[in-house]
Scaffold this active site. Structure first.
Site, PDB file in Angstrom:
ATOM      1  N   ASN A 112      27.265  59.944 -84.342  1.00 39.72           N
ATOM      2  CA  ASN A 112      27.526  58.508 -84.215  1.00 39.72           C
ATOM      3  C   ASN A 112      26.882  57.825 -85.421  1.00 39.72           C
ATOM      4  O   ASN A 112      25.668  57.618 -85.446  1.00 39.72           O
ATOM      5  CB  ASN A 112      26.915  57.993 -82.901  1.00 39.72           C
ATOM      6  CG  ASN A 112      27.045  56.487 -82.771  1.00 39.72           C
ATOM      7  OD1 ASN A 112      27.798  55.851 -83.517  1.00 39.72           O
ATOM      8  ND2 ASN A 112      26.333  55.896 -81.827  1.00 39.72           N
ATOM      9  N   TRP A 113      27.713  57.513 -86.399  1.00 41.27           N
ATOM     10  CA  TRP A 113      27.167  56.932 -87.633  1.00 41.27           C
ATOM     11  C   TRP A 113      26.772  55.462 -87.456  1.00 41.27           C
ATOM     12  O   TRP A 113      26.178  54.870 -88.356  1.00 41.27           O
ATOM     13  CB  TRP A 113      28.198  57.052 -88.771  1.00 41.27           C
ATOM     14  CG  TRP A 113      28.347  58.435 -89.328  1.00 41.27           C
ATOM     15  CD1 TRP A 113      27.656  59.551 -88.940  1.00 41.27           C
ATOM     16  CD2 TRP A 113      29.231  58.846 -90.380  1.00 41.27           C
ATOM     17  NE1 TRP A 113      28.070  60.631 -89.691  1.00 41.27           N
ATOM     18  CE2 TRP A 113      29.036  60.237 -90.572  1.00 41.27           C
ATOM     19  CE3 TRP A 113      30.186  58.190 -91.161  1.00 41.27           C
ATOM     20  CZ2 TRP A 113      29.739  60.956 -91.526  1.00 41.27           C
ATOM     21  CZ3 TRP A 113      30.891  58.922 -92.116  1.00 41.27           C
ATOM     22  CH2 TRP A 113      30.666  60.281 -92.299  1.00 41.27           C
ATOM     23  N   LYS A 114      27.142  54.886 -86.332  1.00 43.56           N
ATOM     24  CA  LYS A 114      26.860  53.458 -86.085  1.00 43.56           C
ATOM     25  C   LYS A 114      27.363  52.628 -87.266  1.00 43.56           C
ATOM     26  O   LYS A 114      28.375  52.975 -87.866  1.00 43.56           O
ATOM     27  CB  LYS A 114      25.381  53.225 -85.811  1.00 43.56           C
ATOM     28  CG  LYS A 114      24.831  54.168 -84.745  1.00 43.56           C
ATOM     29  CD  LYS A 114      23.510  53.712 -84.220  1.00 43.56           C
ATOM     30  CE  LYS A 114      22.935  54.811 -83.338  1.00 43.56           C
ATOM     31  NZ  LYS A 114      21.881  54.378 -82.467  1.00 43.56           N
TER      32      LYS A 114
ATOM     33  N   HIS B 135      28.335  52.827 -74.925  1.00 40.72           N
ATOM     34  CA  HIS B 135      27.056  53.082 -75.606  1.00 40.72           C
ATOM     35  C   HIS B 135      26.095  51.948 -75.241  1.00 40.72           C
ATOM     36  O   HIS B 135      26.503  50.797 -75.119  1.00 40.72           O
ATOM     37  CB  HIS B 135      27.274  53.145 -77.121  1.00 40.72           C
ATOM     38  CG  HIS B 135      26.079  53.645 -77.858  1.00 40.72           C
ATOM     39  ND1 HIS B 135      24.981  52.852 -78.115  1.00 40.72           N
ATOM     40  CD2 HIS B 135      25.790  54.870 -78.380  1.00 40.72           C
ATOM     41  CE1 HIS B 135      24.077  53.570 -78.766  1.00 40.72           C
ATOM     42  NE2 HIS B 135      24.542  54.799 -78.941  1.00 40.72           N
TER      43      HIS B 135
ATOM     44  N   GLU C  63      24.077  50.330 -76.923  1.00 42.88           N
ATOM     45  CA  GLU C  63      24.070  49.202 -77.877  1.00 42.88           C
ATOM     46  C   GLU C  63      25.225  48.247 -77.581  1.00 42.88           C
ATOM     47  O   GLU C  63      25.105  47.040 -77.752  1.00 42.88           O
ATOM     48  CB  GLU C  63      24.112  49.737 -79.322  1.00 42.88           C
ATOM     49  CG  GLU C  63      22.751  50.287 -79.736  1.00 42.88           C
ATOM     50  CD  GLU C  63      22.793  51.376 -80.799  1.00 42.88           C
ATOM     51  OE1 GLU C  63      23.811  51.508 -81.509  1.00 42.88           O
ATOM     52  OE2 GLU C  63      21.789  52.105 -80.911  1.00 42.88           O
TER      53      GLU C  63
ATOM     54  N   GLU D  81      22.104  59.175 -72.298  1.00 40.96           N
ATOM     55  CA  GLU D  81      21.359  58.607 -73.416  1.00 40.96           C
ATOM     56  C   GLU D  81      20.301  57.625 -72.910  1.00 40.96           C
ATOM     57  O   GLU D  81      20.584  56.435 -72.740  1.00 40.96           O
ATOM     58  CB  GLU D  81      22.313  57.850 -74.342  1.00 40.96           C
ATOM     59  CG  GLU D  81      23.337  58.726 -75.015  1.00 40.96           C
ATOM     60  CD  GLU D  81      23.590  58.248 -76.440  1.00 40.96           C
ATOM     61  OE1 GLU D  81      23.422  59.050 -77.346  1.00 40.96           O
ATOM     62  OE2 GLU D  81      23.906  57.065 -76.636  1.00 40.96           O
TER      63      GLU D  81
ATOM     64  N   GLY E 246      17.135  55.872 -81.183  1.00 39.66           N
ATOM     65  CA  GLY E 246      16.668  55.283 -82.439  1.00 39.66           C
ATOM     66  C   GLY E 246      15.171  54.998 -82.449  1.00 39.66           C
ATOM     67  O   GLY E 246      14.677  54.296 -83.334  1.00 39.66           O
TER      68      GLY E 246
ATOM     69  N   SER F 249      17.407  60.378 -80.155  1.00 41.33           N
ATOM     70  CA  SER F 249      16.528  60.970 -81.164  1.00 41.33           C
ATOM     71  C   SER F 249      16.600  62.500 -81.209  1.00 41.33           C
ATOM     72  O   SER F 249      15.572  63.174 -81.328  1.00 41.33           O
ATOM     73  CB  SER F 249      15.091  60.492 -80.965  1.00 41.33           C
ATOM     74  OG  SER F 249      15.026  59.082 -81.100  1.00 41.33           O
TER      75      SER F 249
ATOM     76  N   GLY G 226      22.625  60.093 -83.393  1.00 39.45           N
ATOM     77  CA  GLY G 226      22.700  58.884 -84.212  1.00 39.45           C
ATOM     78  C   GLY G 226      22.063  59.122 -85.574  1.00 39.45           C
ATOM     79  O   GLY G 226      22.672  59.714 -86.472  1.00 39.45           O
ATOM     80  N   GLY G 227      20.831  58.668 -85.733  1.00 41.69           N
ATOM     81  CA  GLY G 227      20.132  58.710 -87.022  1.00 41.69           C
ATOM     82  C   GLY G 227      20.244  60.044 -87.763  1.00 41.69           C
ATOM     83  O   GLY G 227      20.542  60.065 -88.964  1.00 41.69           O
TER      84      GLY G 227
HETATM   85  C1  PEP Z   1      23.014  57.194 -80.439  1.00 40.56           C
HETATM   86  O1  PEP Z   1      23.232  56.238 -81.158  1.00 40.56           O
HETATM   87  O2  PEP Z   1      23.851  57.527 -79.602  1.00 40.56           O
HETATM   88  C2  PEP Z   1      21.756  57.922 -80.607  1.00 40.56           C
HETATM   89  C3  PEP Z   1      21.459  58.873 -79.776  1.00 40.56           C
HETATM   90  O3  PEP Z   1      20.956  57.547 -81.670  1.00 40.56           O
HETATM   91  P1  PEP Z   1      19.657  58.326 -82.211  1.00 40.56           P
HETATM   92  O4  PEP Z   1      20.020  59.782 -82.311  1.00 40.56           O
HETATM   93  O5  PEP Z   1      19.355  57.713 -83.531  1.00 40.56           O
HETATM   94  O6  PEP Z   1      18.577  58.111 -81.205  1.00 40.56           O
END
Ligand code: PEP
Length: 251
Positions: free
Chosen positions: A9-11, A97, A99, A169, A175, A214, A235-236
């Protein structure tokens, strides 16, 4: 069938040149057989879907989207329809998600509309569920995720989960650099799977369930070793090819 799946997930990250660099490094790694994951999916910002489609042509990496609007078309300035995603070879789409739920006030009802609209276009929804830090501290983790899941099941029906992915999640882990321990993640995954099993055992046994929050190269393996964790929503760490490929290798 349960599949080992790693979803990036590049956001809202990347520029055209960075997309090219990242994809080319990931493609090289996947081609070289680095990934043990059966399926790797890249979810870029929608504006890059055309570029990603071109640059991934001929590769076995699948394409996903981060969001879309449930209406087929209409006066929804700034939105993108699920049918449009199909035109860019998307096969997956992230739905609900945290967010989107928190920053864009998406309700369970709206999430369910999106889930249904995605399936109408033959896209596989990756339904995200998860609790906040306060909910976890109050012992509500399981109740929260089950309520989010039940909201979709009530409208879409249990059968719709024969063609969906669930991502647990925990919001406090997204994040933040904090990760659920493998045991904490497994406990919630097992709860989700047994809840589904009460409604339809076959679906429960076959659904792919991801952990997100994470996930990094150094914690992926321990998470993937859990019996009910089939892969990750990343994500990150998905913005760093080496890190991401190491996660794919651990799946
Ligand atoms: C996400 O955005 O779904 C996520 C899990 O982000 P991160 O890995 O950065 O916590």
């Amino acid at each position: 069938m349960r599949t080992s799946l790693v979803v990036a997930n590049w956001k809202m990250h990347g520029r055209k040149s960075e997309v090219t660099q990242l994809l080319s490094a990931i493609k090289i790694g996947i081609k070289a057989g680095v990934a043990a994951a059966e399926k790797v999916v890249i979810c870029p910002p929608s504006i890059f879907l055309g570029q990603v489609e071109q640059e991934l042509a001929g590769s076995k990496i699948a394409i996903g989207a981060q969001n879309a609007h449930p209406q087929i078309k209409g006066a929804f300035t700034g939105e993108v329809a699920f049918a449009m995603l199909k035109e860019f070879s998307c096969s997956y789409v992230i739905i609900g998600h945290s967010e989107r739920r928190e920053l864009f006030a998406e309700s369970d009802k709206f999430v369910t509309e999106k889930f249904l609209a995605a399936q109408e276009q033959n896209l596989i929804p990756i339904l995200c569920v998860g609790e906040t830090q306060t909910q976890r501290e109050s012992g509500l983790s399981k109740a929260v995720v089950l309520e989010q899941l039940q909201a979709v099941i009530s409208e879409a029906g249990i059968e719709s989960f024969s063609n969906a992915v669930i991502a647990y999640e925990p919001i406090w882990a997204i994040g933040t650099g904090l990760t659920a321990t493998p045991e904490q993640a497994q406990e919630v995954h097992a709860t989700l799977r047994s809840f589904l099993a009460e409604l339809n055992r076959e679906i429960a046994d076959n659904i792919t369930m991801l952990y997100g929050g994470s996930v990094k190269a150094n914690n992926a393996k321990a998470l993937f070793d859990q019996v009910d964790i089939d892969g990750a929503l990343v994500g990150g760490a998905s913005l760093d090819a080496e890190e991401f490929l190491t996660i794919c290798a651990a799946a």
